[in-house]
Design a protein around this motif. Sequence first.
Motif, mmCIF file in Angstrom:
data_model
loop_
_atom_site.group_PDB
_atom_site.id
_atom_site.type_symbol
_atom_site.label_atom_id
_atom_site.label_comp_id
_atom_site.label_asym_id
_atom_site.label_seq_id
_atom_site.Cartn_x
_atom_site.Cartn_y
_atom_site.Cartn_z
ATOM 1 N N HIS A 239 4.357 -1.683 1.666
ATOM 2 C CA HIS A 239 2.902 -1.813 1.501
ATOM 3 C C HIS A 239 2.514 -3.259 1.223
ATOM 4 O O HIS A 239 1.544 -3.775 1.800
ATOM 5 C CB HIS A 239 2.427 -0.911 0.359
ATOM 6 N N GLN A 240 3.250 -3.912 0.353
ATOM 7 C CA GLN A 240 2.911 -5.302 0.015
ATOM 8 C C GLN A 240 3.052 -6.208 1.238
ATOM 9 O O GLN A 240 2.198 -7.065 1.493
ATOM 10 C CB GLN A 240 3.809 -5.789 -1.128
ATOM 11 N N ARG A 243 0.149 -5.386 3.664
ATOM 12 C CA ARG A 243 -1.103 -5.948 3.142
ATOM 13 C C ARG A 243 -1.141 -7.457 3.338
ATOM 14 O O ARG A 243 -2.139 -8.004 3.813
ATOM 15 C CB ARG A 243 -1.199 -5.609 1.647
ATOM 16 N N LYS A 248 -3.659 -3.074 7.728
ATOM 17 C CA LYS A 248 -4.246 -2.188 6.716
ATOM 18 C C LYS A 248 -3.461 -0.887 6.611
ATOM 19 O O LYS A 248 -3.123 -0.263 7.625
ATOM 20 C CB LYS A 248 -5.693 -1.891 7.095
ATOM 21 N N LEU C 232 -2.486 -4.823 -8.356
ATOM 22 C CA LEU C 232 -1.479 -3.781 -8.111
ATOM 23 C C LEU C 232 -0.056 -4.268 -8.369
ATOM 24 O O LEU C 232 0.727 -3.588 -9.047
ATOM 25 C CB LEU C 232 -1.591 -3.268 -6.665
ATOM 26 N N ASP C 233 0.285 -5.433 -7.843
ATOM 27 C CA ASP C 233 1.676 -5.876 -7.924
ATOM 28 C C ASP C 233 2.159 -6.009 -9.368
ATOM 29 O O ASP C 233 3.303 -5.680 -9.684
ATOM 30 C CB ASP C 233 1.860 -7.208 -7.183
#
Lengths: 281, 281, 281, 281
Positions: A239-240, A243, A248, C232-233
């Motif tokens: 996800h990171q 992103r 998306k 978030l991280d």
Amino acid sequence: MKAFCSLVLFFASLSLQAGKVVSDTIRSEILKSDVMYNVYLPDGFGQGEGRYPVVYLLHGFGQDYQAWSRDGLMRILADELIESGEACEMVIVMPNAGGSDTMREWNGYMNMPGWNYEDFFFTEFMPAVERKYRVIGDKQHRAVMGLSMGGGGCTIYCQRHPDMFSSCYAMSAWLGFSGENDYPKGSKPHLVQESMREHSAISFIENADEQTLVRLRTVRWFFDCGDDDFLLDLNVRLHQLMRDRKVKDELRVRDGQHNWEYWHQALRMALPFASRNFGRP
Amino acid sequence: MKAFCSLVLFFASLSLQAGKVVSDTIRSEILKSDVMYNVYLPDGFGQGEGRYPVVYLLHGFGQDYQAWSRDGLMRILADELIESGEACEMVIVMPNAGGSDTMREWNGYMNMPGWNYEDFFFTEFMPAVERKYRVIGDKQHRAVMGLSMGGGGCTIYCQRHPDMFSSCYAMSAWLGFSGENDYPKGSKPHLVQESMREHSAISFIENADEQTLVRLRTVRWFFDCGDDDFLLDLNVRLHQLMRDRKVKDELRVRDGQHNWEYWHQALRMALPFASRNFGRP
Amino acid sequence: MKAFCSLVLFFASLSLQAGKVVSDTIRSEILKSDVMYNVYLPDGFGQGEGRYPVVYLLHGFGQDYQAWSRDGLMRILADELIESGEACEMVIVMPNAGGSDTMREWNGYMNMPGWNYEDFFFTEFMPAVERKYRVIGDKQHRAVMGLSMGGGGCTIYCQRHPDMFSSCYAMSAWLGFSGENDYPKGSKPHLVQESMREHSAISFIENADEQTLVRLRTVRWFFDCGDDDFLLDLNVRLHQLMRDRKVKDELRVRDGQHNWEYWHQALRMALPFASRNFGRP
Amino acid sequence: MKAFCSLVLFFASLSLQAGKVVSDTIRSEILKSDVMYNVYLPDGFGQGEGRYPVVYLLHGFGQDYQAWSRDGLMRILADELIESGEACEMVIVMPNAGGSDTMREWNGYMNMPGWNYEDFFFTEFMPAVERKYRVIGDKQHRAVMGLSMGGGGCTIYCQRHPDMFSSCYAMSAWLGFSGENDYPKGSKPHLVQESMREHSAISFIENADEQTLVRLRTVRWFFDCGDDDFLLDLNVRLHQLMRDRKVKDELRVRDGQHNWEYWHQALRMALPFASRNFGRP
């Protein structure tokens, strides 16, 4: 209001119209094997001329094509979501990616020595099943989802064939392998792990060029992994990376581990996700 | 962060500590029969001196004591809810209220000719099981819940024995019968329906005097029934009667029918409900 | 059933018993300032002899003590959760950690030059407010939660004072700072960022010795952050560190950003979380 | 992973692209009055040639056109649901059905002496607003929803104009009146109650002929009312009548009363419901 409610009504309620799951087989020249699969057909399937969107729903390592309908209660859930309108009418295809319940026969979704499953999937299986089951058969009406090894499978399939799927929902996904391979060389688990090293979804994003990223952005992505799952870090990392590279996606971390309770709840969200992305530009 | 995640970890994750379901039998003099039951024992049960709260979890008509653990996935769900703290550690008892999968042997939770199950439950079963499985054994730490016929069972048990249970969670509950009995006189379904007529939970509230209402208010009540369930009207009516007679309860109408998808979701709410009412005054 | 339902009933329904939010002030010698705070008092507060568990609910940077009751709709939500039994009756205290809506007056929850808020909180504020509002006042019946800067605040308070709180629920938490400080030296934002560098929750876990870890394990931890949140991280990383160091916590990543929609939903989960951890060993 | 996260990022996150709510006015010849309304315009509105589906979102008795955006937090919620794909991009129109915060000026959605609001809505308001705000403007892309008096309003509008709306989501809906009217004759509350008697949604279904039922089946219906709401019985009754007359609908009874907490959660479900019914046959 009548308080009359009887066992007769109870048994009547069991005969409500509903979708069904049928088992089928395909002969693969690539795999030199018969491959079993289950297909969910919605209520009313085949009664008209209509063609349906299709979802490919992939099982995990150590499971088979029956897992979703047997342990994942997928039929009753698909029926309910369609009835309430949260999911649209669709065909759901659950192929086998292994052989039996013994370790030595499990193989996975990637090409590996002696088992070119990805080739089979895209050149033999999909064309045949989409002809047979009245599937619309374009990117806009095709989705793929799966759990664990199947979560890796659907992710990697969409990375390498983004023009084939409108959306991808990966549950507790096994997305790569970069450590020591402790299984005996040549054993099936050893081969499976090496195939995850070779086809790592993490590496794919790290190495993607801009042209590839543009194509990845045509897929809707969803990653869903439990906070107590041993695969959580891989999912967060993907996800990171996505992103940061402006592809998306959705990420959810819910309460849970690597088990059917988690995947059953995931399917409640995955079928509506696929549905609302069918037909979107 | 390491991307190392392997099949070894996967199999390791399957050996996490977890509760277990054991099958047991009790000899009933009242029923002149052996009665099977399942018991869920939480992780760590029996390793210390501790005693546990207890939930009685009742199956429906046409099911047996294995239904909740087999079709309702109760073990994995109880494990998860306990792990996250949403439910407390508890013993969950699932007794049989029938005999086999043939119609003629199903009987239900009420006393009826030749089958005094309610007597069995309160005078034989509960005392024996609570001795054997380290249960605390008072009203404040005892709950009852069930589905369909078992939803009626738990409701009627709490109506007639409100001093025995802290809470009641009825799922898709069959709460009474007031119509024609179309089954052959003397057949088991005929007897079951007549017992629901005789022990109607609806009638019980309609006829309750103030002293009874005071006792009913010591139980926490929860009714949960699908909007497409053929039993919805009975559940709504009981809620309306209880509200009007000032016996506080909770009512939920969620999307769904009379099936395991509904009951599985219900159990996700029922175990926390029972847990937070354990020990409350 | 009567179809009679009128505007009279509507206005009657608005006068149901309910909790209330009162504003109060305390004089701080440490801060050389009056500090405002809001207190939620549950329905029936003060009518008996009973003492209550307490939750400290912290606002974010750029907000004040009114934010939770004004923008977070906390009163109506607390009322509902208490009514249904999902949360227990509790006092909820919302202190001010700033001054006005101008940037220069915001300060945060840590000690920093000219603003020893942490000292104020533990030696002046908590003792006074717990005397005044009939709070039980022990670790087992005290929780802390907050959003953004307040999510960092509650986490760091529990790291440094684990003997004071039974649980910690951090929403979209700002947990540390390790980059360039672009604000003018001496400005309030500069000071706030430096205090987050000094008191980083991330560093705290990285550096914790075994004795500290033992104490941290006496708190129930919950981290809840949106998948589109810029923080978030940090939240994922803290979870990973705590997991690896065997301090059990819960992590949730839901759909959302850094806004009131997220925090309002978080509070729906946070108050039940605090409630079920009150009184636990 | 960088632990760098700063106040600069925080303020940057506040400037994410987002929808906006604008206030507007229309002159009504029918009402002899200016009527205010709010419009939610999704992010990117007006930048292309595209036209949008439209939702009419109705407030309750004693509220005004600002209620949904002020107390119901509708903007932030619509933004989030559109971002995650659960709702599609849409225009949301919130008209005024009253005048000020004094009782005497509140009027409602039906025609009544001196206040032909329904005529205004369909012949003046809808045509003008749909011209001005790039709305697609057919049944398949138009929905209506509302709370309390507005829940009755949207239901009755769909009953009488089923060819105008694809779906109807009624929250805590006031659906009829059949009792004594205790307000002074000629007062506004008296008129409103009499209009609910005259236009009762309950009576409408009871009296509908088969031709009307056929038209009602072209609308997707959703009724959502709290278990502690004084209007629950009306909502259940309408569901029972519609079910018995084979007009499919959804019913939900969730925990809650007649308040913004309930309606805010309802809107989380209502916008996706409207979205997935846009464009359906």
